[in-house]
Design a protein around this motif. Sequence first.
Motif, PDB file in Angstrom:
ATOM      1  N   UNK A 126      24.041  51.276   0.772  1.00 55.01           N
ATOM      2  CA  UNK A 126      24.413  50.523  -0.772  1.00 55.01           C
ATOM      3  C   UNK A 126      23.960  51.513  -1.443  1.00 55.01           C
ATOM      4  N   UNK A 127      22.392  51.672  -1.256  1.00 56.23           N
ATOM      5  CA  UNK A 127      21.664  52.771  -2.095  1.00 56.23           C
ATOM      6  C   UNK A 127      22.306  54.079  -2.326  1.00 56.23           C
ATOM      7  N   UNK A 128      22.901  54.661  -1.014  1.00 56.20           N
ATOM      8  CA  UNK A 128      23.400  55.772  -1.231  1.00 56.20           C
ATOM      9  C   UNK A 128      24.538  55.725  -2.007  1.00 56.20           C
ATOM     10  N   UNK A 129      25.393  54.799  -1.835  1.00 54.55           N
ATOM     11  CA  UNK A 129      26.742  54.504  -2.632  1.00 54.55           C
ATOM     12  C   UNK A 129      26.468  54.377  -3.966  1.00 54.55           C
ATOM     13  N   UNK A 177      12.170  37.932  20.854  1.00 52.03           N
ATOM     14  CA  UNK A 177      12.730  37.212  19.691  1.00 52.03           C
ATOM     15  C   UNK A 177      12.350  38.026  18.605  1.00 52.03           C
ATOM     16  N   UNK A 178      11.168  38.819  18.596  1.00 53.93           N
ATOM     17  CA  UNK A 178      10.756  39.515  17.569  1.00 53.93           C
ATOM     18  C   UNK A 178      11.595  40.712  17.320  1.00 53.93           C
ATOM     19  N   UNK A 179      11.987  41.445  18.662  1.00 57.66           N
ATOM     20  CA  UNK A 179      12.935  42.482  18.716  1.00 57.66           C
ATOM     21  C   UNK A 179      14.109  42.114  18.068  1.00 57.66           C
ATOM     22  N   UNK A 180      14.622  41.043  18.272  1.00 54.07           N
ATOM     23  CA  UNK A 180      16.116  40.456  17.554  1.00 54.07           C
ATOM     24  C   UNK A 180      15.964  40.269  16.031  1.00 54.07           C
ATOM     25  N   UNK A 181      14.787  40.168  15.633  1.00 51.96           N
ATOM     26  CA  UNK A 181      14.643  39.961  14.401  1.00 51.96           C
ATOM     27  C   UNK A 181      14.411  41.296  13.609  1.00 51.96           C
ATOM     28  N   UNK A 182      13.785  42.227  14.416  1.00 51.07           N
ATOM     29  CA  UNK A 182      13.602  43.372  13.971  1.00 51.07           C
ATOM     30  C   UNK A 182      14.967  44.131  14.013  1.00 51.07           C
ATOM     31  N   UNK A 183      15.631  44.125  15.085  1.00 51.36           N
ATOM     32  CA  UNK A 183      17.200  44.597  15.149  1.00 51.36           C
ATOM     33  C   UNK A 183      17.782  44.202  13.913  1.00 51.36           C
ATOM     34  N   UNK A 184      17.897  42.900  13.647  1.00 50.92           N
ATOM     35  CA  UNK A 184      18.641  42.253  12.486  1.00 50.92           C
ATOM     36  C   UNK A 184      17.956  42.910  11.085  1.00 50.92           C
ATOM     37  N   UNK A 185      16.687  43.035  11.087  1.00 50.61           N
ATOM     38  CA  UNK A 185      16.091  43.650   9.726  1.00 50.61           C
ATOM     39  C   UNK A 185      16.523  45.051   9.550  1.00 50.61           C
ATOM     40  N   UNK A 240      19.339  46.486  10.572  1.00 49.92           N
ATOM     41  CA  UNK A 240      20.573  46.426  10.306  1.00 49.92           C
ATOM     42  C   UNK A 240      20.663  46.279   8.872  1.00 49.92           C
ATOM     43  N   UNK A 241      19.907  45.056   8.159  1.00 49.10           N
ATOM     44  CA  UNK A 241      19.891  45.021   6.866  1.00 49.10           C
ATOM     45  C   UNK A 241      19.153  46.158   5.978  1.00 49.10           C
ATOM     46  N   UNK A 242      18.413  47.052   6.578  1.00 49.30           N
ATOM     47  CA  UNK A 242      17.847  48.276   5.972  1.00 49.30           C
ATOM     48  C   UNK A 242      18.942  49.082   6.019  1.00 49.30           C
ATOM     49  N   UNK A 243      19.669  49.288   6.966  1.00 48.79           N
ATOM     50  CA  UNK A 243      20.709  50.287   7.069  1.00 48.79           C
ATOM     51  C   UNK A 243      21.453  49.968   6.088  1.00 48.79           C
TER      52      UNK A 243
END
Length: 157
Positions: free
Chosen positions: A131-134, A113-121, A123-126
């Motif tokens: 967006x930051x690079x843009x 479950x934490x791995x899924x949350x980290x994966x989602x996080x 993706x959000x960071x990416x």
Amino acid sequence: MESLKKELGEARALQQEMLSEMRDSLGMFSTIREDLSKEVYDFKLLKAQLQKKLLDKFEEELKQELTLNMEVLRKDISDYEEMKNSVKEMLKKTELVKQEMGKWLDISGSIKAADFELHRFARQLQQADSEKLELMRKIDTLERLVSKMRRGMPAMH
């Protein structure tokens, strides 16, 4: 008459002789009967002694066999008790392993479950990074435009 008397005397003598022989035979029969009685008594006595000896021997051998079997049974009982205690220890350890496995399963479930949350996080960071690079590119472009505009226009202060 004389001849009859003589024959009668001979017959009497013969009878006496036979009677004497019969008495001797009767004495022998009596002795034989006593001997036979003694032999039968001895045989009965021997039979009783033999029965007692056989019974004593049987009891002695039975006692030895029972003693040996009791020793074997005591050893078997001791071995059984040791195995029973070993099985109890194994059951305790198995129960502990089962509990630990339950904990590991809980941990692995929460890790997934934490791995899924980290994966989602991640993706959000990416996405945020993209967006930051843009935005940085846009800022850079704006700064160049502003810089070009300043060079092209005279200063107004």
